[in-house]
Design an enzyme around this catalytic site. Structure first.
Site, PDB file in Angstrom:
ATOM      1  N   GLU A  34       0.850  -1.198   0.000  1.00 53.09           N
ATOM      2  CA  GLU A  34       0.000   0.000   0.000  1.00 53.09           C
ATOM      3  C   GLU A  34       0.884   1.245   0.000  1.00 53.09           C
ATOM      4  O   GLU A  34       1.815   1.354   0.791  1.00 53.09           O
ATOM      5  CB  GLU A  34      -0.907  -0.031   1.245  1.00 53.09           C
ATOM      6  CG  GLU A  34      -1.624   1.263   1.567  1.00 53.09           C
ATOM      7  CD  GLU A  34      -2.509   1.802   0.442  1.00 53.09           C
ATOM      8  OE1 GLU A  34      -3.255   1.036  -0.166  1.00 53.09           O
ATOM      9  OE2 GLU A  34      -2.418   3.025   0.178  1.00 53.09           O
ATOM     10  N   GLN A  35       0.541   2.183  -0.884  1.00 52.84           N
ATOM     11  CA  GLN A  35       1.372   3.388  -1.004  1.00 52.84           C
ATOM     12  C   GLN A  35       1.264   4.318   0.206  1.00 52.84           C
ATOM     13  O   GLN A  35       2.229   4.996   0.561  1.00 52.84           O
ATOM     14  CB  GLN A  35       0.995   4.155  -2.274  1.00 52.84           C
ATOM     15  CG  GLN A  35      -0.403   4.737  -2.260  1.00 52.84           C
ATOM     16  CD  GLN A  35      -0.730   5.547  -3.518  1.00 52.84           C
ATOM     17  OE1 GLN A  35       0.055   5.602  -4.438  1.00 52.84           O
ATOM     18  NE2 GLN A  35      -1.896   6.165  -3.533  1.00 52.84           N
ATOM     19  N   ARG A 108     -15.556   6.057   6.209  1.00 50.92           N
ATOM     20  CA  ARG A 108     -14.508   5.308   5.494  1.00 50.92           C
ATOM     21  C   ARG A 108     -13.301   5.009   6.378  1.00 50.92           C
ATOM     22  O   ARG A 108     -12.681   3.955   6.270  1.00 50.92           O
ATOM     23  CB  ARG A 108     -14.040   6.081   4.276  1.00 50.92           C
ATOM     24  CG  ARG A 108     -14.935   5.851   3.089  1.00 50.92           C
ATOM     25  CD  ARG A 108     -14.488   6.685   1.932  1.00 50.92           C
ATOM     26  NE  ARG A 108     -15.457   6.597   0.870  1.00 50.92           N
ATOM     27  CZ  ARG A 108     -15.304   5.892  -0.238  1.00 50.92           C
ATOM     28  NH1 ARG A 108     -14.202   5.215  -0.442  1.00 50.92           N
ATOM     29  NH2 ARG A 108     -16.251   5.863  -1.145  1.00 50.92           N
ATOM     30  N   TYR A 213     -26.819  11.118   5.205  1.00 52.88           N
ATOM     31  CA  TYR A 213     -27.046   9.935   6.042  1.00 52.88           C
ATOM     32  C   TYR A 213     -26.175   9.948   7.288  1.00 52.88           C
ATOM     33  O   TYR A 213     -25.143  10.609   7.346  1.00 52.88           O
ATOM     34  CB  TYR A 213     -26.885   8.631   5.257  1.00 52.88           C
ATOM     35  CG  TYR A 213     -25.571   8.326   4.571  1.00 52.88           C
ATOM     36  CD1 TYR A 213     -24.472   7.833   5.278  1.00 52.88           C
ATOM     37  CD2 TYR A 213     -25.449   8.451   3.190  1.00 52.88           C
ATOM     38  CE1 TYR A 213     -23.290   7.490   4.627  1.00 52.88           C
ATOM     39  CE2 TYR A 213     -24.267   8.105   2.524  1.00 52.88           C
ATOM     40  CZ  TYR A 213     -23.190   7.631   3.254  1.00 52.88           C
ATOM     41  OH  TYR A 213     -22.025   7.283   2.610  1.00 52.88           O
ATOM     42  N   ASP A 292     -11.756  -0.625  -8.711  1.00 55.76           N
ATOM     43  CA  ASP A 292     -11.639   0.595  -9.519  1.00 55.76           C
ATOM     44  C   ASP A 292     -10.495   0.520 -10.524  1.00 55.76           C
ATOM     45  O   ASP A 292     -10.472   1.268 -11.492  1.00 55.76           O
ATOM     46  CB  ASP A 292     -11.418   1.816  -8.611  1.00 55.76           C
ATOM     47  CG  ASP A 292     -12.724   2.368  -8.066  1.00 55.76           C
ATOM     48  OD1 ASP A 292     -13.760   1.698  -8.231  1.00 55.76           O
ATOM     49  OD2 ASP A 292     -12.709   3.465  -7.477  1.00 55.76           O
TER      50      ASP A 292
HETATM   51  C1  FAD Z   1     -17.768  10.489  -3.902  1.00 57.02           C
HETATM   52  C2  FAD Z   1     -17.731   8.995  -3.892  1.00 57.02           C
HETATM   53  C3  FAD Z   1     -18.657   8.269  -3.134  1.00 57.02           C
HETATM   54  C4  FAD Z   1     -18.675   6.880  -3.166  1.00 57.02           C
HETATM   55  N1  FAD Z   1     -19.596   6.184  -2.420  1.00 57.02           N
HETATM   56  C5  FAD Z   1     -19.621   4.841  -2.471  1.00 57.02           C
HETATM   57  C6  FAD Z   1     -20.560   4.100  -1.698  1.00 57.02           C
HETATM   58  O1  FAD Z   1     -21.373   4.652  -0.940  1.00 57.02           O
HETATM   59  N2  FAD Z   1     -20.546   2.739  -1.784  1.00 57.02           N
HETATM   60  C7  FAD Z   1     -19.644   2.078  -2.586  1.00 57.02           C
HETATM   61  O2  FAD Z   1     -19.660   0.841  -2.636  1.00 57.02           O
HETATM   62  N3  FAD Z   1     -18.734   2.750  -3.315  1.00 57.02           N
HETATM   63  C8  FAD Z   1     -18.697   4.106  -3.272  1.00 57.02           C
HETATM   64  N4  FAD Z   1     -17.771   4.791  -3.999  1.00 57.02           N
HETATM   65  C9  FAD Z   1     -16.812   4.036  -4.827  1.00 57.02           C
HETATM   66  C10 FAD Z   1     -15.705   3.453  -3.985  1.00 57.02           C
HETATM   67  O3  FAD Z   1     -15.085   4.428  -3.192  1.00 57.02           O
HETATM   68  C11 FAD Z   1     -14.663   2.803  -4.875  1.00 57.02           C
HETATM   69  O4  FAD Z   1     -15.278   2.098  -5.917  1.00 57.02           O
HETATM   70  C12 FAD Z   1     -13.828   1.839  -4.039  1.00 57.02           C
HETATM   71  O5  FAD Z   1     -13.078   2.554  -3.083  1.00 57.02           O
HETATM   72  C13 FAD Z   1     -12.917   1.027  -4.934  1.00 57.02           C
HETATM   73  O6  FAD Z   1     -12.170   0.144  -4.129  1.00 57.02           O
HETATM   74  P1  FAD Z   1     -10.775  -0.383  -4.625  1.00 57.02           P
HETATM   75  O7  FAD Z   1     -10.302  -1.300  -3.561  1.00 57.02           O
HETATM   76  O8  FAD Z   1     -10.893  -0.896  -6.022  1.00 57.02           O
HETATM   77  O9  FAD Z   1      -9.855   0.913  -4.749  1.00 57.02           O
HETATM   78  P2  FAD Z   1      -9.458   1.995  -3.660  1.00 57.02           P
HETATM   79  O10 FAD Z   1     -10.418   2.035  -2.537  1.00 57.02           O
HETATM   80  O11 FAD Z   1      -9.210   3.261  -4.414  1.00 57.02           O
HETATM   81  O12 FAD Z   1      -8.090   1.452  -3.088  1.00 57.02           O
HETATM   82  C14 FAD Z   1      -6.909   1.466  -3.856  1.00 57.02           C
HETATM   83  C15 FAD Z   1      -5.720   1.452  -2.903  1.00 57.02           C
HETATM   84  O13 FAD Z   1      -4.539   1.319  -3.681  1.00 57.02           O
HETATM   85  C16 FAD Z   1      -3.558   2.210  -3.193  1.00 57.02           C
HETATM   86  N5  FAD Z   1      -2.641   2.484  -4.305  1.00 57.02           N
HETATM   87  C17 FAD Z   1      -2.887   3.229  -5.408  1.00 57.02           C
HETATM   88  N6  FAD Z   1      -1.813   3.253  -6.215  1.00 57.02           N
HETATM   89  C18 FAD Z   1      -0.851   2.492  -5.610  1.00 57.02           C
HETATM   90  C19 FAD Z   1       0.486   2.132  -5.960  1.00 57.02           C
HETATM   91  N7  FAD Z   1       1.053   2.543  -7.107  1.00 57.02           N
HETATM   92  N8  FAD Z   1       1.178   1.338  -5.115  1.00 57.02           N
HETATM   93  C20 FAD Z   1       0.613   0.897  -3.951  1.00 57.02           C
HETATM   94  N9  FAD Z   1      -0.652   1.222  -3.563  1.00 57.02           N
HETATM   95  C21 FAD Z   1      -1.379   2.002  -4.396  1.00 57.02           C
HETATM   96  C22 FAD Z   1      -4.363   3.403  -2.717  1.00 57.02           C
HETATM   97  O14 FAD Z   1      -3.637   4.195  -1.785  1.00 57.02           O
HETATM   98  C23 FAD Z   1      -5.579   2.737  -2.112  1.00 57.02           C
HETATM   99  O15 FAD Z   1      -5.409   2.423  -0.745  1.00 57.02           O
HETATM  100  C24 FAD Z   1     -17.737   6.189  -3.970  1.00 57.02           C
HETATM  101  C25 FAD Z   1     -16.791   6.897  -4.712  1.00 57.02           C
HETATM  102  C26 FAD Z   1     -16.778   8.280  -4.674  1.00 57.02           C
HETATM  103  C27 FAD Z   1     -15.760   9.030  -5.510  1.00 57.02           C
END
Ligand code: FAD
Length: 388
Positions: A34-35, A108, A213, A292
């Site tokens: 994790e970065q 979060r 909420y 994502d």
């Molecule tokens: C305004 C907003 C509201 C939202 N509300 C909701 C909601 O209510 N419910 C819901 O389900 N979703 C919601 N989402 C979407 C949700 O936040 C994302 O889809 C979710 O966080 C994706 O999870 P992930 O694990 O794929 O990526 P992330 O949560 O983005 O995690 C990625 C991780 O990788 C790390 N990282 C990045 N690059 C590197 C690198 N090069 N080397 C090492 N580590 C790295 C980051 O620091 C991070 O910790 C919302 C999004 C937004 C923008």
């Protein structure tokens, strides 16, 4: 797959920690990079629906999440000016039984504090920003900004919308600004001075919407997130402070019940909203993406995070069940893409629970039990065991 396969997960978000937790339970040596130097309590809430909480239950953290967040009694959709109810879903023991899990709203930061418990202690290497991946003949070498180098047989890119692993797999391509920004605020409920609000309300305007909420059982913290059109986002910052007046003004012609809430808001920030066009290539060679990193979606269905959790459960089952990575990745993509692309489509349309909505297909789904597309063998992955 051979349990000696070394798996590296890049990114300790919802998706990364879910997949790592399950892979460890299945017996794979799994490291998470994790970065960030640590998890911080960033100012935002998140909704986790039953399709995700039932997965997190198998990782042993559902109860902690329930304690950290709130099981809302309802989700109400209201018309921006008249306040008329367009749709309401009640969450109670009956809905929990039907969906097979709880519906949860949580801060979060509190979510992350709990999520960390899903993986074996010491398995997250913080302050490790992936900058390169190199083929080594029989595996992959991960190169981190801090100078550390690590080897793995498979790399899972769970590194979010600006994924480095995605860049390496598909070529660099910036995400797409969707023409809207989110104004967010968190504030103590006492600022409402006794004004009663439902646990979760979405107000639907003509070109904008806003959710309010509670994020805790005590209902002592309110989260609002309003989405308004914006021509561009001209900053490199992930978010910027925003005067409260901008939020109040943006929803100034909305119903008085909402305006009352916005008058109480403080510490407002504004965030650009990005997504990407659908792309069905999530893997190649020893690399695979989830969450994502491969399918960022507009946050209008509260689905992005829960889809990342679902990905984590399905990918770990495919890896545990099938003999080689190519078959596992093919099965994972075939299982996930139809469901994820439907969530992406609905998110772009912004139609989820706007009016009468069939929610069972989404909330009742169980990623730990759902059939794996084209899997030739019985899925023998035992979920729920302790991490190794
Ligand atoms: C305004 C907003 C509201 C939202 N509300 C909701 C909601 O209510 N419910 C819901 O389900 N979703 C919601 N989402 C979407 C949700 O936040 C994302 O889809 C979710 O966080 C994706 O999870 P992930 O694990 O794929 O990526 P992330 O949560 O983005 O995690 C990625 C991780 O990788 C790390 N990282 C990045 N690059 C590197 C690198 N090069 N080397 C090492 N580590 C790295 C980051 O620091 C991070 O910790 C919302 C999004 C937004 C923008």
């Amino acid at each position: 797959m051979n349990r000696n396969t070394r798996i590296a997960v890049v990114g300790a978000g919802l998706g990364g920690l879910t997949v790592a937790g399950f892979l460890q339970r299945a017996g794979f040596a799994t490291a998470v990079y994790e970065q960030a130097p640590t998890f911080s309590r960033i100012g935002a809430g998140i909704i986790l629906s039953a399709n995700a909480t039932k997965v997190l239950r198998r990782l042993g953290i559902e109860q902690d999440l329930i304690e950290a967040g709130i099981k809302p009694e309802c989700y109400v959709s209201r018309t921006w000016d008249t306040g008329a109810t367009q749709y309401e879903i009640v969450f109670d023991a009956g809905s929990e039984r039907r969906f097979g899990g709880t519906y949860l709203n949580v801060h979060r930061g509190d979510l992350h504090a709990v999520l960390e418990k899903a993986v074996a202690p010491g398995s997250i290497a913080f302050d490790h920003r992936l900058v390169d991946l190199q083929e080594t003949g029989d595996g992959l070498r991960l190169v981190f900004e801090n100078g550390v180098i690590a080897d793995a047989d498979l790399v899972i890119g769970a590194d979010g919308i600006r994924s480095k692993v995605r860049d390496i797999l598909l070529g660099p391509e910036p995400p797409r600004f969707v023409g809207a920004v989110a104004q967010r605020a968190i504030f103590p409920s006492e600022r409402l001075r006794g004004f009663k609000i439902p646990d979760c309300t979405k107000w639907w305007g003509r070109d904008r919407h806003i959710l309010a909420y509670f994020m805790t059982n005590k209902r002592d913290e309110v989260y609002v997130i309003g989405v308004v059109p914006a021509a561009s986002w001209d900053s490199d910052a992930a978010s910027l402070p925003c005067p409260r007046e901008e939020l109040v003004e943006a929803f100034g012609d909305f119903h008085p019940d909402l305006r009352r809430v916005l008058e109480a808001a403080e510490d407002v920030s504004v965030w650009p909203i990005y997504d990407r066009e659908r792309n069905d290539c999530w893997s190649g060679g020893r690399l695979v993406l989830l969450g994502d990193a491969c399918h960022p979606m507009r946050p209008y269905m509260a689905a992005g995070g829960v889809m990342a959790v679902e990905d984590g459960a399905i990918l770990s089952r495919c890896l545990a069940t099938l003999d080689n990575p190519a078959d596992a990745f093919r099965c994972y993509e075939a299982t996930r893409i139809p469901r994820v692309s439907e969530a992406q489509r609905i998110s772009i349309e912004n139609s989820w629970m706007r009016g009468p909505t069939e929610t069972d297909w989404f909330y009742c789904y169980d990623p730990c039990l759902a059939p794996l597309a084209g899997a030739p063998v019985e899925d023998t992955f035992q979920v729920g065991a302790s991490p190794k």
